[in-house]
Design a protein around this motif. Structure first.
Motif, PDB file in Angstrom:
ATOM      1  N   GLY A 109      -7.947   7.164  36.899  1.00  0.00           N
ATOM      2  CA  GLY A 109      -6.694   6.732  37.488  1.00  0.00           C
ATOM      3  C   GLY A 109      -5.500   7.559  37.042  1.00  0.00           C
ATOM      4  N   LEU A 110      -4.375   6.882  36.840  1.00  0.00           N
ATOM      5  CA  LEU A 110      -3.126   7.552  36.495  1.00  0.00           C
ATOM      6  C   LEU A 110      -3.207   8.274  35.154  1.00  0.00           C
ATOM      7  CD1 LEU A 110      -0.541   4.846  37.642  1.00  0.00           C
ATOM      8  CD2 LEU A 110      -1.044   7.037  38.754  1.00  0.00           C
ATOM      9  N   VAL A 111      -3.963   7.711  34.226  1.00  0.00           N
ATOM     10  CA  VAL A 111      -4.109   8.358  32.911  1.00  0.00           C
ATOM     11  C   VAL A 111      -4.799   9.709  33.063  1.00  0.00           C
ATOM     12  CG1 VAL A 111      -5.159   8.192  30.625  1.00  0.00           C
ATOM     13  CG2 VAL A 111      -4.113   6.177  31.669  1.00  0.00           C
ATOM     14  N   LYS A 112      -5.860   9.742  33.863  1.00  0.00           N
ATOM     15  CA  LYS A 112      -6.576  11.003  34.078  1.00  0.00           C
ATOM     16  C   LYS A 112      -5.675  12.028  34.757  1.00  0.00           C
ATOM     17  CE  LYS A 112     -10.806  12.947  36.039  1.00  0.00           C
ATOM     18  NZ  LYS A 112     -12.120  12.651  36.665  1.00  0.00           N
ATOM     19  N   CYS A 113      -4.872  11.568  35.708  1.00  0.00           N
ATOM     20  CA  CYS A 113      -3.965  12.480  36.399  1.00  0.00           C
ATOM     21  C   CYS A 113      -2.898  13.013  35.444  1.00  0.00           C
ATOM     22  CB  CYS A 113      -3.317  11.768  37.585  1.00  0.00           C
ATOM     23  SG  CYS A 113      -2.299  12.850  38.618  1.00  0.00           S
ATOM     24  N   ALA A 114      -2.317  12.124  34.642  1.00  0.00           N
ATOM     25  CA  ALA A 114      -1.281  12.545  33.691  1.00  0.00           C
ATOM     26  C   ALA A 114      -1.826  13.542  32.677  1.00  0.00           C
ATOM     27  CB  ALA A 114      -0.717  11.316  32.980  1.00  0.00           C
ATOM     28  N   LEU A 115      -3.035  13.289  32.184  1.00  0.00           N
ATOM     29  CA  LEU A 115      -3.640  14.217  31.227  1.00  0.00           C
ATOM     30  C   LEU A 115      -4.018  15.535  31.898  1.00  0.00           C
ATOM     31  CD1 LEU A 115      -5.789  11.757  29.104  1.00  0.00           C
ATOM     32  CD2 LEU A 115      -3.902  13.181  28.294  1.00  0.00           C
ATOM     33  N   GLY A 116      -4.343  15.466  33.183  1.00  0.00           N
ATOM     34  CA  GLY A 116      -4.610  16.700  33.924  1.00  0.00           C
ATOM     35  C   GLY A 116      -3.388  17.599  33.957  1.00  0.00           C
ATOM     36  N   TRP A 117      -2.233  16.992  34.221  1.00  0.00           N
ATOM     37  CA  TRP A 117      -0.990  17.770  34.213  1.00  0.00           C
ATOM     38  C   TRP A 117      -0.674  18.292  32.807  1.00  0.00           C
ATOM     39  CZ3 TRP A 117       1.264  20.079  37.954  1.00  0.00           C
ATOM     40  CH2 TRP A 117       1.251  19.558  39.254  1.00  0.00           C
ATOM     41  N   ALA A 118      -0.859  17.449  31.797  1.00  0.00           N
ATOM     42  CA  ALA A 118      -0.586  17.871  30.426  1.00  0.00           C
ATOM     43  C   ALA A 118      -1.487  19.027  30.009  1.00  0.00           C
ATOM     44  CB  ALA A 118      -0.759  16.687  29.475  1.00  0.00           C
ATOM     45  N   CYS A 119      -2.756  18.923  30.395  1.00  0.00           N
ATOM     46  CA  CYS A 119      -3.720  19.983  30.089  1.00  0.00           C
ATOM     47  C   CYS A 119      -3.309  21.293  30.754  1.00  0.00           C
ATOM     48  CB  CYS A 119      -5.103  19.532  30.558  1.00  0.00           C
ATOM     49  SG  CYS A 119      -6.408  20.749  30.296  1.00  0.00           S
ATOM     50  N   TRP A 120      -2.950  21.206  32.019  1.00  0.00           N
ATOM     51  CA  TRP A 120      -2.566  22.409  32.767  1.00  0.00           C
ATOM     52  C   TRP A 120      -1.331  23.059  32.154  1.00  0.00           C
ATOM     53  CZ3 TRP A 120      -3.817  26.312  35.423  1.00  0.00           C
ATOM     54  CH2 TRP A 120      -2.907  26.981  36.240  1.00  0.00           C
ATOM     55  N   LYS A 121      -0.331  22.249  31.803  1.00  0.00           N
ATOM     56  CA  LYS A 121       0.901  22.800  31.226  1.00  0.00           C
ATOM     57  C   LYS A 121       0.637  23.415  29.849  1.00  0.00           C
ATOM     58  CE  LYS A 121       3.993  19.724  33.749  1.00  0.00           C
ATOM     59  NZ  LYS A 121       4.941  18.576  33.671  1.00  0.00           N
ATOM     60  N   THR A 122      -0.342  22.877  29.135  1.00  0.00           N
ATOM     61  CA  THR A 122      -0.666  23.396  27.811  1.00  0.00           C
ATOM     62  C   THR A 122      -1.250  24.802  27.883  1.00  0.00           C
ATOM     63  OG1 THR A 122      -1.062  21.174  26.942  1.00  0.00           O
ATOM     64  CG2 THR A 122      -2.071  23.015  25.746  1.00  0.00           C
ATOM     65  N   TYR A 123      -2.115  25.039  28.880  1.00  0.00           N
ATOM     66  CA  TYR A 123      -2.841  26.311  28.930  1.00  0.00           C
ATOM     67  C   TYR A 123      -2.368  27.244  30.042  1.00  0.00           C
ATOM     68  CZ  TYR A 123      -5.957  23.766  25.836  1.00  0.00           C
ATOM     69  OH  TYR A 123      -6.463  23.047  24.784  1.00  0.00           O
ATOM     70  N   LEU A 124      -1.273  26.879  30.697  1.00  0.00           N
ATOM     71  CA  LEU A 124      -0.775  27.667  31.824  1.00  0.00           C
ATOM     72  C   LEU A 124      -0.475  29.112  31.454  1.00  0.00           C
ATOM     73  CD1 LEU A 124       0.286  27.855  34.732  1.00  0.00           C
ATOM     74  CD2 LEU A 124       2.463  26.899  33.927  1.00  0.00           C
ATOM     75  N   GLY A 125      -0.042  29.345  30.222  1.00  0.00           N
ATOM     76  CA  GLY A 125       0.353  30.686  29.813  1.00  0.00           C
ATOM     77  C   GLY A 125      -0.801  31.631  29.525  1.00  0.00           C
ATOM     78  N   ARG A 126      -2.018  31.137  29.576  1.00  0.00           N
ATOM     79  CA  ARG A 126      -3.167  31.997  29.279  1.00  0.00           C
ATOM     80  C   ARG A 126      -3.523  32.861  30.491  1.00  0.00           C
ATOM     81  NH1 ARG A 126      -7.389  29.657  24.987  1.00  0.00           N
ATOM     82  NH2 ARG A 126      -5.914  28.624  23.597  1.00  0.00           N
TER      83      ARG A 126
END
Length: 224
Positions: free
Chosen positions: A35-52
């Motif tokens: 649900g929303l938790v998985k979506c929120a963590l998906g965004w957090a994960c993406w923002k964390t590793y976006l610079g790679r």
């Protein structure tokens, strides 16, 4: 999280994979996020590793996590953009065939959610053909690709092609997975219903459909 990312640069893949689980499941109850938790963590994960760089496996995994999170909350149009970008990136970076097939399957699923069955069908054909070349007939992933392809053919009322595919692969599933396996039973169900729904079916076809469903039902009961 940013500090953790810096530390991860010096870890081997086994440890990295163990740490990656934090994006997917709760560390306390070991249940997968949804649900929303998985979506929120998906965004957090993406923002964390976006610079790679996109050649970094972690970057690809982060993009996949974001796409899955968006699908989880019904944001399929946004997930489609992410998953198309992921597939294009995988092709550019010369990813292994297994990774390409996984990305194609994920993209096909999102097309399904959006009701764009023709787009999904083309990808599912590619996944089935690719799985045959890479894995052969007697492999679980190949049989899953058959299930997906046959189900979409059924939805599009392309019954002859669905029946032809299933006649070929149901014996393979029985031999490799067993008659009582969920995938084998599902293939039998789709085959039987395709026989029923096809306007060109004969009386003999309808009898075969009934017999197929009865056999599958009895097999399921014996294994339950």
């Amino acid at each position: 999280i940013l500090v953790a990312e810096a530390v991860e640069n010096n870890l081997d893949w086994k440890v990295k994979n163990e740490r990656w689980v934090r994006w997917c499941e709760c560390s306390m109850c070991k249940q997968g996020y949804h649900g929303l938790v998985k979506c929120a963590l998906g965004w957090a994960c993406w923002k964390t590793y976006l610079g790679r760089p996109e050649t970094d496996k972690i970057y690809v995994m982060a993009m996949n996590t974001l796409g899955s999170g968006l699908d989880e909350t019904g944001r399929h149009a946004e997930a489609l953009v992410v998953k198309k970008a992921e597939l294009s990136m995988q092709l550019r970076r010369g990813a292994p065939a297994s990774s390409i097939l996984a990305a194609q399957t994920n993209l096909a699923n999102t097309y399904q959610y959006l009701g764009r069955l023709e787009h999904s069908l083309q990808l599912e054909r590619d996944v089935y053909d690719g799985s045959l070349r890479l894995l052969g007939e007697e492999h679980r992933d190949t049989i899953i690709s058959v299930n997906n392809l046959a189900a979409t053919l059924f939805k599009l009322k392309r019954f002859e092609e669905a029946k032809s595919l299933l006649r070929k692969m149901i014996p393979v599933a029985r031999r490799f997975l067993g008659e009582s396996h969920d995938l084998t039973l599902h293939m039998n169900k789709v085959y039987a219903v395709a026989l029923f729904e096809d306007d060109g079916s004969t009386l003999e076809d309808l009898r075969e459909a009934v017999a197929t469903l009865e056999d599958a039902t009895q097999t399921a009961r014996r294994s339950s």
